[in-house]
Scaffold this motif. Structure first.
Motif, PDB file in Angstrom:
ATOM      1  N   ILE C  44      -6.758   5.072 -15.311  1.00 46.38           N
ATOM      2  CA  ILE C  44      -7.292   3.788 -14.858  1.00 46.38           C
ATOM      3  C   ILE C  44      -7.088   3.539 -13.363  1.00 46.38           C
ATOM      4  O   ILE C  44      -7.650   2.628 -12.806  1.00 46.38           O
ATOM      5  CB  ILE C  44      -6.670   2.612 -15.639  1.00 46.38           C
ATOM      6  CG1 ILE C  44      -6.704   2.866 -17.132  1.00 46.38           C
ATOM      7  CG2 ILE C  44      -7.435   1.350 -15.378  1.00 46.38           C
ATOM      8  CD1 ILE C  44      -6.214   1.708 -17.937  1.00 46.38           C
ATOM      9  N   THR C  45      -6.256   4.309 -12.710  1.00 44.07           N
ATOM     10  CA  THR C  45      -5.969   4.007 -11.304  1.00 44.07           C
ATOM     11  C   THR C  45      -6.868   4.836 -10.417  1.00 44.07           C
ATOM     12  O   THR C  45      -6.726   6.058 -10.329  1.00 44.07           O
ATOM     13  CB  THR C  45      -4.487   4.304 -11.012  1.00 44.07           C
ATOM     14  OG1 THR C  45      -3.705   3.452 -11.841  1.00 44.07           O
ATOM     15  CG2 THR C  45      -4.140   4.055  -9.570  1.00 44.07           C
ATOM     16  N   ASN C  46      -7.802   4.170  -9.726  1.00 43.82           N
ATOM     17  CA  ASN C  46      -8.809   4.929  -8.992  1.00 43.82           C
ATOM     18  C   ASN C  46      -8.313   5.458  -7.653  1.00 43.82           C
ATOM     19  O   ASN C  46      -9.036   6.143  -6.946  1.00 43.82           O
ATOM     20  CB  ASN C  46     -10.096   4.112  -8.801  1.00 43.82           C
ATOM     21  CG  ASN C  46      -9.886   2.938  -7.862  1.00 43.82           C
ATOM     22  OD1 ASN C  46      -8.794   2.407  -7.758  1.00 43.82           O
ATOM     23  ND2 ASN C  46     -10.943   2.537  -7.195  1.00 43.82           N
ATOM     24  N   ALA C  47      -7.073   5.136  -7.285  1.00 40.55           N
ATOM     25  CA  ALA C  47      -6.538   5.740  -6.067  1.00 40.55           C
ATOM     26  C   ALA C  47      -6.370   7.244  -6.270  1.00 40.55           C
ATOM     27  O   ALA C  47      -6.349   8.006  -5.311  1.00 40.55           O
ATOM     28  CB  ALA C  47      -5.187   5.114  -5.723  1.00 40.55           C
ATOM     29  N   HIS C 171       6.346  -0.456  -4.667  1.00 34.97           N
ATOM     30  CA  HIS C 171       7.602  -0.532  -5.410  1.00 34.97           C
ATOM     31  C   HIS C 171       7.531   0.174  -6.758  1.00 34.97           C
ATOM     32  O   HIS C 171       8.537   0.437  -7.378  1.00 34.97           O
ATOM     33  CB  HIS C 171       8.043  -2.000  -5.580  1.00 34.97           C
ATOM     34  CG  HIS C 171       7.100  -2.840  -6.389  1.00 34.97           C
ATOM     35  ND1 HIS C 171       6.003  -3.457  -5.846  1.00 34.97           N
ATOM     36  CD2 HIS C 171       7.102  -3.171  -7.688  1.00 34.97           C
ATOM     37  CE1 HIS C 171       5.360  -4.145  -6.783  1.00 34.97           C
ATOM     38  NE2 HIS C 171       6.005  -3.981  -7.916  1.00 34.97           N
ATOM     39  N   LEU C 172       6.328   0.477  -7.222  1.00 40.76           N
ATOM     40  CA  LEU C 172       6.220   1.200  -8.493  1.00 40.76           C
ATOM     41  C   LEU C 172       5.970   2.687  -8.298  1.00 40.76           C
ATOM     42  O   LEU C 172       6.194   3.487  -9.188  1.00 40.76           O
ATOM     43  CB  LEU C 172       5.091   0.609  -9.347  1.00 40.76           C
ATOM     44  CG  LEU C 172       5.347  -0.772  -9.932  1.00 40.76           C
ATOM     45  CD1 LEU C 172       4.136  -1.236 -10.731  1.00 40.76           C
ATOM     46  CD2 LEU C 172       6.572  -0.751 -10.823  1.00 40.76           C
ATOM     47  N   TYR C 173       5.424   3.040  -7.126  1.00 43.46           N
ATOM     48  CA  TYR C 173       5.016   4.428  -6.950  1.00 43.46           C
ATOM     49  C   TYR C 173       5.917   5.250  -6.054  1.00 43.46           C
ATOM     50  O   TYR C 173       5.952   6.471  -6.166  1.00 43.46           O
ATOM     51  CB  TYR C 173       3.583   4.483  -6.382  1.00 43.46           C
ATOM     52  CG  TYR C 173       2.517   4.378  -7.445  1.00 43.46           C
ATOM     53  CD1 TYR C 173       1.936   3.144  -7.744  1.00 43.46           C
ATOM     54  CD2 TYR C 173       2.097   5.490  -8.132  1.00 43.46           C
ATOM     55  CE1 TYR C 173       0.969   3.047  -8.716  1.00 43.46           C
ATOM     56  CE2 TYR C 173       1.117   5.401  -9.103  1.00 43.46           C
ATOM     57  CZ  TYR C 173       0.563   4.169  -9.388  1.00 43.46           C
ATOM     58  OH  TYR C 173      -0.400   4.076 -10.362  1.00 43.46           O
ATOM     59  N   GLU C 174       6.621   4.572  -5.126  1.00 42.89           N
ATOM     60  CA  GLU C 174       7.361   5.340  -4.134  1.00 42.89           C
ATOM     61  C   GLU C 174       8.381   6.244  -4.793  1.00 42.89           C
ATOM     62  O   GLU C 174       9.127   5.829  -5.683  1.00 42.89           O
ATOM     63  CB  GLU C 174       8.062   4.408  -3.157  1.00 42.89           C
ATOM     64  CG  GLU C 174       8.779   5.189  -2.045  1.00 42.89           C
ATOM     65  CD  GLU C 174       9.204   4.288  -0.938  1.00 42.89           C
ATOM     66  OE1 GLU C 174       9.684   3.179  -1.260  1.00 42.89           O
ATOM     67  OE2 GLU C 174       9.073   4.662   0.228  1.00 42.89           O
ATOM     68  N   GLY C 175       8.394   7.494  -4.356  1.00 39.34           N
ATOM     69  CA  GLY C 175       9.400   8.424  -4.836  1.00 39.34           C
ATOM     70  C   GLY C 175       9.122   8.992  -6.215  1.00 39.34           C
ATOM     71  O   GLY C 175       9.945   9.704  -6.769  1.00 39.34           O
ATOM     72  N   THR C 176       7.991   8.691  -6.791  1.00 38.86           N
ATOM     73  CA  THR C 176       7.718   9.232  -8.129  1.00 38.86           C
ATOM     74  C   THR C 176       6.644  10.304  -8.056  1.00 38.86           C
ATOM     75  O   THR C 176       6.014  10.507  -7.023  1.00 38.86           O
ATOM     76  CB  THR C 176       7.219   8.128  -9.072  1.00 38.86           C
ATOM     77  OG1 THR C 176       5.937   7.677  -8.590  1.00 38.86           O
ATOM     78  CG2 THR C 176       8.178   6.966  -9.131  1.00 38.86           C
ATOM     79  N   ALA C 183       2.678   3.850 -14.428  1.00 42.72           N
ATOM     80  CA  ALA C 183       1.855   2.775 -13.876  1.00 42.72           C
ATOM     81  C   ALA C 183       0.397   3.198 -13.724  1.00 42.72           C
ATOM     82  O   ALA C 183      -0.475   2.367 -13.537  1.00 42.72           O
ATOM     83  CB  ALA C 183       2.403   2.335 -12.516  1.00 42.72           C
ATOM     84  N   VAL C 184       0.120   4.493 -13.792  1.00 38.99           N
ATOM     85  CA  VAL C 184      -1.260   4.947 -13.656  1.00 38.99           C
ATOM     86  C   VAL C 184      -2.111   4.347 -14.753  1.00 38.99           C
ATOM     87  O   VAL C 184      -3.224   3.877 -14.509  1.00 38.99           O
ATOM     88  CB  VAL C 184      -1.335   6.491 -13.703  1.00 38.99           C
ATOM     89  CG1 VAL C 184      -2.771   6.947 -13.841  1.00 38.99           C
ATOM     90  CG2 VAL C 184      -0.715   7.097 -12.470  1.00 38.99           C
ATOM     91  N   VAL C 188      -0.643  -2.053 -12.212  1.00 38.01           N
ATOM     92  CA  VAL C 188      -0.263  -3.339 -11.647  1.00 38.01           C
ATOM     93  C   VAL C 188      -0.962  -3.445 -10.303  1.00 38.01           C
ATOM     94  O   VAL C 188      -0.772  -2.596  -9.439  1.00 38.01           O
ATOM     95  CB  VAL C 188       1.268  -3.413 -11.460  1.00 38.01           C
ATOM     96  CG1 VAL C 188       1.648  -4.589 -10.585  1.00 38.01           C
ATOM     97  CG2 VAL C 188       1.949  -3.508 -12.809  1.00 38.01           C
ATOM     98  N   GLY C 189      -1.784  -4.463 -10.144  1.00 43.27           N
ATOM     99  CA  GLY C 189      -2.511  -4.611  -8.894  1.00 43.27           C
ATOM    100  C   GLY C 189      -2.447  -6.026  -8.390  1.00 43.27           C
ATOM    101  O   GLY C 189      -1.638  -6.830  -8.878  1.00 43.27           O
TER     102      GLY C 189
END
Lengths: 333, 283, 533
Positions: C44-47, C171-176, C183-184, C188-189
C-alpha cells in the motif's frame, strides 16, 4: 471387512505417492522451462523498475538461487505442507488454496451430484423404455449435449437466464458487499451456484446417461434377470433391485475417473462465471508466473485424484460384494 | 469388446455406417463442414481477418452471419475456422492413436515388467487434470498451432493406450494366439497379423472419438486465449466475443453452434462405426 | 383572494424547490464510497512502488509537498509556500503548521528530508528521475525544508505530488528494513484518509482522518476499495449500485458504453492530465527493416488512428499528435505546429511509395517483408489492436505475425533482450515531459537491465541534446521551444508510433459528486468528494 478396506485404501494411497511426487517434480521443472520470473512480473506491474529493485525482489523470494537449491528447498517444505508464499497475492500458498478450495469443491460436488443423479435417472428410463419416443429423445439429448463445448453452454446459459431472463446472476459466488450470514448467505451462494453447476454437469450428464443406458440394457439381458422373471418377480422389482444395482457400477467408476477431467472443466467454468475457485486461481497463477501457487494447486489436485480413485474402488466393492479387493492390480472391466 | 466373429472389414463399412440413422446424419454434417472448409478460399477470398463491414452488424443483414467488434465477417470466420478445427482434430487424433496403440500394444502383449512400467507412466498422465496440463504446456512452450496439437496429444494418449492394452490382453488370452505361439510365429507377426486386426475396430471407434475430443480441447484453449493469435478459430471467436456478449450475442452463439455440429457429426459417425463393427451392442 | 392564496402557494413551492436544489449542489458530510480496482495491490505504500493500484490507495493516505490544479500549476499541500533561488539550485519550502500523522505524532521537516532523500529517491522507480539532482535537504527548523540541487532542474516542481513523492513518517521507518517494515501495509500518513484494515482477497477499508489539516475535509466517512477478480461481476456490481466507482481497466470498454446509458451511471472524465497517458507502438530501430526511417514512417501512415480510437477503444481517447500529449497544453509544452501528420487522405499511397523507396519490393504473395508484433499482455484490447494492425499493414505489403506471450516472458524478451520488431504499450507522459516522455527516446535510457525505458534503442544526438538541455533550462519559453522541437524531430523520425492519447475514465454512480477535482483524478486525495443521500 472394513479393516481390509481401510488397509486397501491406505495401500492405494501409498501406491499413488510416487505419482504425486513425480507430478510435482515434472511441474517444478516444466514451469521453469519458460524463462521469466516473479521479479519481472512485479517490475512490469510497477511500470518501471531499477535493477536494484529487481534484485531486491529476487532476494526476497529466493529467486536468485540456483535451480537445484530452489528445488531441494521446495521439496523439503512440501513434506511439511509448507507450499511457499505467493508473491502476487502476498499470502501463503496453503492459506490461499484453502480459501479457494471451498468454492471449487462446492462447484464440483454440485455438478457431480447433478450429473450422476440425472444421468442415472435418464439412462435408466432410456433403457427401460427402449425404442420409445422417450428413450430416443433422451438419447438424442445426450448425444447433442456430449458434443457441446463447456464454455459455450455457460455463455448460452448466461445469455438466456441472466441477461434475457434476469433469473440468475451472471457471475461471482455471492452478491458483492453483502455481509450476509447464515441462511441468507447460503441461499445467496446457492443462487449463484445454479448456472455454473449446471454448465459443468451437462457434459458428464450426457456421458453417464449413455453409460447407464448401455449398462442397464446389458444387465436387463443377463441370465439372472431372466431367472428372476421366470420366478415370477414383478418387473418393477427386477429393475430396481437387481438391474439398477448392477448397472450403476460402471457409472460410478466412470464418475470417479472423471474427477480429474472435471477439475480441468472447472477452469473453464470458473473463468466464464468468475467463480472464485482453484481453477481460475491456477489460470491466473500461470500467467503471473506465480510458480509456488501453481505447484501447490497441482499438488493438491493430484492428491485429490489419487484419493478419489481409491474411494471409487472401495465404493465399488460395497455396491457389488462379488468383487474382491486385490492389493496388486485389481481387474477393471 | 470385439468378437472374433466379425473381423474388421473395411469394405462395406461405409454402407453399414450409412444404414444407421446416426451414421447418415453424422456423415452428412461432416461432409457439410468439410465442404465449407475446402471451399473457404472461394467463398471468402478476402480471408477472415479483413475488416470489411461496420462493427457489430447483426446477422441476416448485409453480412449473412453478422460482423464482430472490428467489423470482420463472422461467416468467413466460420468457414476458415472449419479448416483449423478439422486439421487439428485429425492430426491430434492420429498422433494419439499411433502413440496409444504402440505403447498399449507392447504393454499388453509382453506383460510383466514392461507392462507395469507402462501402466505407471499412463497413470501419471491420467492423474494430471488433462485440460490444466494442456494449458501449462501451451503456456510454457508458446501459443502456436503445432504446440496446441502437441499439448492435446500429450494429455490425451494415456486412456487410449490403456484401452488398447486391455483389448490386446483379452485377444492374447484366446486360444488361437496360444496356437500361433505353439506354431512358432514371431511376436511381431502375431501382433500385426493376428492381434491388430481384432483390436482395429476398437481403435477406430476410439480414434474417431478422439478427433471430437481434440476439437473440443482446441476450442477451449483458444477460448481462454491460448491459441495461435494468427489463426482464426471458432474458440478464438467465442473468446473474443465474450466481452460484447450483451451487445452482440451472435458473436458467441454462432461459432459455438459450429463447434457443436462438427463434434456432433464426428460422435455420430463414431457411434455408427461402433455399431457396424460391434453388432453385439445392437439392442 | 383565492388567486392570491394560490400565488402564495406557488411562491412557497418554488422557494422550497429552490432551496432543495441549492442543498443538492452543496457537499454533504458523511457516507461511504465503494471503489473497485484491479489488480489487488501487493503493497500500500507508494513510496516503494509505482504500481497503479498501490498509487490509487496510497494517495489517500499520504500527502506530497505540492498538489496541482487543472492547469498543472503547483498548489500548496504539505508545503504552504516556496521560493526558488535565482540560480535554480535551492528551493525553500515553508511547511504547514499543526499537521499530525495518523498516529498523532507531529509532522516536521525531518520527515520531508527523510522521505525524499532516503526513501523516494532510492526506492521509487521514478525517484531518480523526479529527484535526481537533489543532493541534500537542510532543515533549519521544523517548518522549513531547503532542497539543494546540483544543477537547476525545472521538472522537479512538477513531480512533488503524493503520487510521485509522498511524505512518509520518519519515526516509523528510520533505521528499519523499509520493504519489510510493517508500516508498509499498515500505513501511517498525513492524508485525508486513515488506513483501517486489509482483508486480503476482498477489500481495503479507509476511514476519515478527523485531524486532517484541511478544515471540514474529507467529506466522506469511509472509502472502501473492493477487489473483484472477474470483469463481468464488477460490471454487474456497478449496475446494481453495489460499487460506486470502477477505475479504468476494470470494466471492458463495450460494457462501459452500455453502462453509461443507464440512468444512475455516468462516465467520469478527466483526472489523467497529470499522468498524460499515451498509447503507442515501440519499434526496434536496431533491427531491419525498421532501422530504415522510411519504413517506420510508412507504418505510421498505414495505421488509421481514428479506427483504433473508435473500434478498439470505443472512443475513450483521441488520436495522438506525438509523444508530448495535448494533456499538458496548459504548461505550453505541447505543439502540433510543424509536426508531420499521418492521417492525410493519400496516406496509403505515401506509405507504399516510402516502402518502394526503401527498396522493399512486393513479392509473389504481395508482401514486401515480414515483422513480428509482440502483443502486449495488458488485455484484450491490445489483442484487438494487434489484429487491426496486422490488417492495416497487410494493405501496404507488410506481413505481420502476431506473437502472444505471458507477462514475464514478454518483459524479458522485449525489455531485457530487445528481441522484437514491434510491440504495443502505453506510457505515462507525466505533467512534465522530462519526467515521463524523456525516458522513451533519450539514449541514456537504453538499459537492458531496466524495463520500460528506451526500448526502441533510439539514439539521436540532436534529440539527446535537447532532452539534456530541457532538464536544466529555467526559462519557460525557451524550455517549451525545446519540447516543440523534440515533438517535431521525434514524430518525423518515428522510432515510436504514438497512436492515441488515452482517456483513463472511470465509471461512477451518479450519487458520487466531485470525484474528479484535480489532474490526478482518482489518484488524488478525494477529500472534496461527497455523496448525495
Amino acid at each position: 471387512m472394513w479393516a481390509s478396506r481401510a488397509r486397501y485404501v491406505l495401500g492405494r494411497l501409498i501406491h499413488g505417492l510416487p505419482i504425486i511426487m513425480a507430478i510435482v517434480v515434472v511441474n517444478f521443472f516444466l514451469i521453469r522451462l519458460a524463462p521469466g520470473d516473479a521479479a519481472q512480473v512485479m517490475a512490469g506491474e510497477s511500470g518501471a523498475a531499477s535493477p536494484e529493485y529487481m534484485a531486491q525482489i529476487r532476494a526476497q523470494f529466493g529467486l536468485d538461487q540456483p535451480l537445484y537449491v530452489q528445488f531441494l528447498q521446495y521439496m523439503k517444505n512440501i513434506l511439511v505442507f509448507d507450499m511457499g508464499y505467493s508473491f502476487r497475492h502476498a499470502r501463503g500458498v496453503a492459506e490461499l488454496i484453502f480459501d479457494r478450495l471451498g468454492a471449487t469443491a462446492l462447484l464440483m460436488a454440485a455438478s457431480m451430484l447433478i450429473s450422476v443423479g440425472v444421468g442415472i435417472l435418464l439412462g435408466a428410463i432410456a433403457a427401460v423404455r427402449d425404442r420409445t419416443w422417450t428413450a430416443n429423445l433422451i438419447v438424442t439429448f445426450a448425444i447433442v449435449t456430449y458434443a457441446t463445448p463447456l464454455f459455450w453452454v455457460g455463455l448460452m446459459l448466461i445469455i438466456a437466464f441472466s441477461i434475457h431472463l434476469p433469473w440468475f446472476p451472471t457471475s461471482g459466488i455471492s452478491v458483492v458487499g453483502a455481509a450476509d450470514t447464515g441462511l441468507r448467505h447460503v441461499l445467496d451462494v446457492a443462487h449463484h451456484l445454479v448456472l455454473p453447476a449446471l454448465t459443468l454437469s451437462f457434459f458428464y450428464m450426457a456421458l453417464y446417461t449413455r453409460l447407464m443406458r448401455s449398462s442397464m440394457l446389458e444387465t436387463l439381458r443377463m441370465d439372472f434377470i431372466n431367472t428372476a422373471r421366470a420366478k415370477g418377480l414383478a418387473n418393477g422389482k427386477i429393475v430396481y433391485r437387481h438391474a439398477l444395482r448392477n448397472a450403476i457400477l460402471p457409472v460410478l467408476t466412470m464418475a470417479g475417473v472423471q474427477v480429474s477431467s472435471m477439475l480441468g472443466g472447472s477452469v473453464i467454468v470458473e473463468s466464464v462465471f468468475g467463480w472464485p475457485g482453484l481453477g481460475l486461481l491456477a489460470f491466473e497463477a500461470l500467467f503471473s508466473r506465480d510458480l509456488n501457487l501453481l505447484l501447490g494447486i497441482f499438488f493438491l489436485s493430484s492428491i485429490l485424484v489419487v484419493i478419489t480413485n481409491a474411494i471409487v474402488d472401495v465404493v465399488y466393492t460395497i455396491v457389488d460384494p462379488r468383487i474382491e479387493l486385490r492389493r496388486k492390480r485389481h481387474v477393471k472391466p | 469388446m470385439s468378437s472374433p466373429d466379425v473381423p474388421f472389414k473395411a469394405s462395406g463399412l461405409l454402407v453399414r455406417t450409412l444404414r444407421t440413422p446416426q451414421g447418415a446424419i453424422g456423415l452428412f454434417l461432416l461432409v457439410c463442414v468439410a465442404g465449407l472448409a475446402l471451399t473457404a478460399p472461394w467463398l471468402f477470398p478476402d480471408g477472415p481477418y479483413e475488416m470489411l463491414g461496420a462493427p457489430f452488424s447483426e446477422p441476416f443483414g448485409e453480412f449473412w452471419l453478422g460482423t464482430d467488434m472490428l467489423g470482420r465477417d463472422i461467416a468467413a470466420g466460420i468457414a476458415y475456422g472449419a479448416r483449423i478445427s478439422l486439421i487439428v482434430g485429425l492430426v491430434a487424433a492420429f498422433v494419439i492413436v499411433v502413440l496409444g496403440t504402440v505403447v498399449g500394444g507392447i504393454a499388453g502383449y509382453y506383460g510383466g515388467r514392461i507392462d507395469t512400467a507402462v501402466m505407471r507412466v499412463t497413470e501419471f498422465f491420467q492423474t494430471i487434470p488433462t485440460f490444466i496440463g494442456a494449458i501449462v504446456i501451451v503456456a510454457v512452450l508458446g501459443s502456436t498451432l503445432p504446440n496446441v496439437v502437441g499439448a492435446i496429444a500429450i494429455v490425451s494418449w494415456a486412456p487410449l493406450a490403456r484401452l488398447v492394452r486391455a483389448e490386446v490382453i483379452s485377444v492374447k488370452n484366446r486360444e488361437f494366439t496360444s496356437a500361433c505361439l505353439a506354431l512358432g510365429m514371431s511376436d511381431m507377426r502375431i501382433m500385426l497379423v493376428q492381434i491388430l486386426p481384432n483390436v482395429l475396430s476398437t481403435i477406430t471407434v476410439a480414434g474417431s472419438l478422439m478427433v471430437a475430443t481434440a476439437i473440443l480441447f482446441e476450442s477451449g484453449l483458444s477460448f481462454l486465449g491460448l491459441g495461435d493469435p494468427n489463426i482464426m478459430t471458432w474458440g478464438f471467436m467465442i473468446g473474443a466475443g465474450r466481452a460484447a456478449i450483451r451487445t452482440a450475442w451472435w458473436m458467441v452463439t454462432i461459432p459455438g453452434i459450429a463447434v457443436l455440429l462438427t463434434v456432433l457429426s464426428i460422435n455420430l459417425i463414431g457411434d455408427a462405426l461402433n455399431e457396424a463393427l460391434n453388432p453385439r451392442h445392437k439392442s | 383572494m383565492k388567486s392570491f392564496k394560490r400565488l402564495r402557494q406557488l411562491a412557497c413551492a418554488m422557494s422550497v424547490m429552490f432551496v432543495a436544489s441549492m442543498a443538492a449542489a452543496a457537499p454533504q458530510s458523511g457516507g461511504t464510497v465503494v471503489i473497485t480496482t484491479s489488480p489487488e495491490p501487493a503493497l500500500i505504500t507508494n513510496a516503494l512502488s509505482s504500481a497503479p493500484t498501490t498509487a490509487e490507495l496510497a494517495t489517500k493516505i499520504f500527502d506530497g509537498l505540492l498538489e496541482y490544479d487543472m492547469n498543472l500549476q503547483p498548489k500548496p499541500s504539505l508545503a504552504e509556500s516556496w521560493t526558488v533561488s535565482p540560480d535554480g539550485k535551492k528551493i525553500t519550502f515553508k511547511l504547514r503548521e499543526g499537521v499530525k500523522w495518523h498516529d498523532g505524532k507531529p509532522f516536521s521537516s525531518a520527515d520531508v528530508q527523510f522521505s525524499l532523500l532516503k526513501v523516494v529517491k532510492d526506492y521509487h522507480p521514478r525517484g531518480q528521475g523526479n529527484l535526481g539532482p537533489v543532493t541534500s535537504i537542510d532543515t533549519p527548523d521544523a517548518k522549513t525544508a531547503v532542497l539543494n540541487l546540483a544543477y537547476p532542474y525545472p521538472p522537479l516542481m512538477m513531480g512533488l505530488s503524493s503520487l510521485e513523492a509522498p511524505i512518509v513518517p520518519k519515526h516509523l521507518y528510520e533505521g528499519t528494513d523499509f520493504r519489510n517494515n510493517p508500516a508498509v501495509n499498515q500505513p501511517v500518513g498525513t492524508g485525508p484518509f486513515k488506513f483501517v484494515r486489509w482483508e486480503k482477497g476482498n477489500f481495503i477499508e479507509l476511514a476519515r482522518n478527523e485531524n486532517y489539516w484541511r478544515p471540514g475535509r474529507p467529506y466522506l466517512d469511509r472509502l472502501i476499495f473492493r477487489f473483484i477478480a472477474d470483469g463481468a461481476t464488477r460490471a454487474a456490481a456497478v449496475e446494481r449500485g453495489e460499487i460506486d466507482v470502477a477505475t479504468f481497466g476494470t470494466i471492458n470498454p463495450v460494457e462501459m458504453r452500455r453502462l453509461e446509458k443507464l440512468p444512475n451511471i455516468t462516465i467520469a472524465k478527466g483526472g489523467y492530465e497529470a499522468i498524460a497517458p499515451v498509447m503507442m507502438l515501440e519499434l526496434n530501430v536496431k533491427r531491419p527493416p525498421l532501422d530504415d526511417k522510411r519504413v517506420r514512417q510508412a507504418i505510421a501512415y498505414a495505421i488509421d488512428r481514428n479506427f483504433v480510437v473508435k473500434n478498439v477503444w470505443y472512443g475513450f481517447g483521441k488520436p495522438a499528435v506525438g509523444p508530448i500529449s495535448s494533456f499538458v497544453k496548459a504548461s505550453g509544452a505541447f505543439t502540433d505546429q510543424g509536426v508531420t501528420r499521418f492521417d492525410v487522405k493519400d496516406r496509403l499511397e505515401i506509405a507504399n511509395r516510402l516502402l518502394d523507396e526503401a527498396g522493399l519490393k512486393r513479392g509473389a504473395n504481395g508482401m514486401r517483408t515480414k515483422i513480428v508484433h509482440d502483443v502486449s499482455p495488458f488485455g484484450e484490447d491490445y489483442r484487438r489492436m494487434g489484429e487491426y494492425i496486422k490488417q492495416a499493414l497487410a494493405r501496404v505489403g507488410i506481413d505481420v505475425e502476431l506473437r502472444s506471450r505471458d507477462y514475464p516472458t514478454f518483459v524479458r524478451q522485449v525489455h531485457n533482450e530487445y528481441d522484437f520488431n514491434m510491440t504495443s504499450t502505453w506510457s505515462i507522459g507525466m505533467a512534465d515531459p522530462t519526467l515521463g516522455v524523456q525516458r522513451q527516446t533519450w539514449s541514456k535510457m537504453i538499459n537492458p537491465k531496466v524495463p520500460f525505458g528506451n526500448v526502441s534503442q533510439y539514439s539521436n544526438p540532436e534529440v539527446d541534446q535537447r532532452w539534456v538541455a530541457a532538464q536544466t533550462e529555467t526559462d519557460r519559453a525557451k524550455r517549451n521551444q525545446l519540447f516543440h522541437e523534440l515533438q517535431r524531430l521525434l514524430v518525423d523520425d518515428s522510432p515510436i508510433i504514438w497512436l492515441m492519447e488515452m482517456d483513463l475514465v472511470a465509471v461512477q454512480n451518479k450519487r458520487v459528486n466531485d470525484l474528479i477535482t484535480s489532474p490526478l483524478g482518482l489518484r488524488g486525495g478525494l477529500y472534496d468528494t461527497w455523496v448525495s443521500r
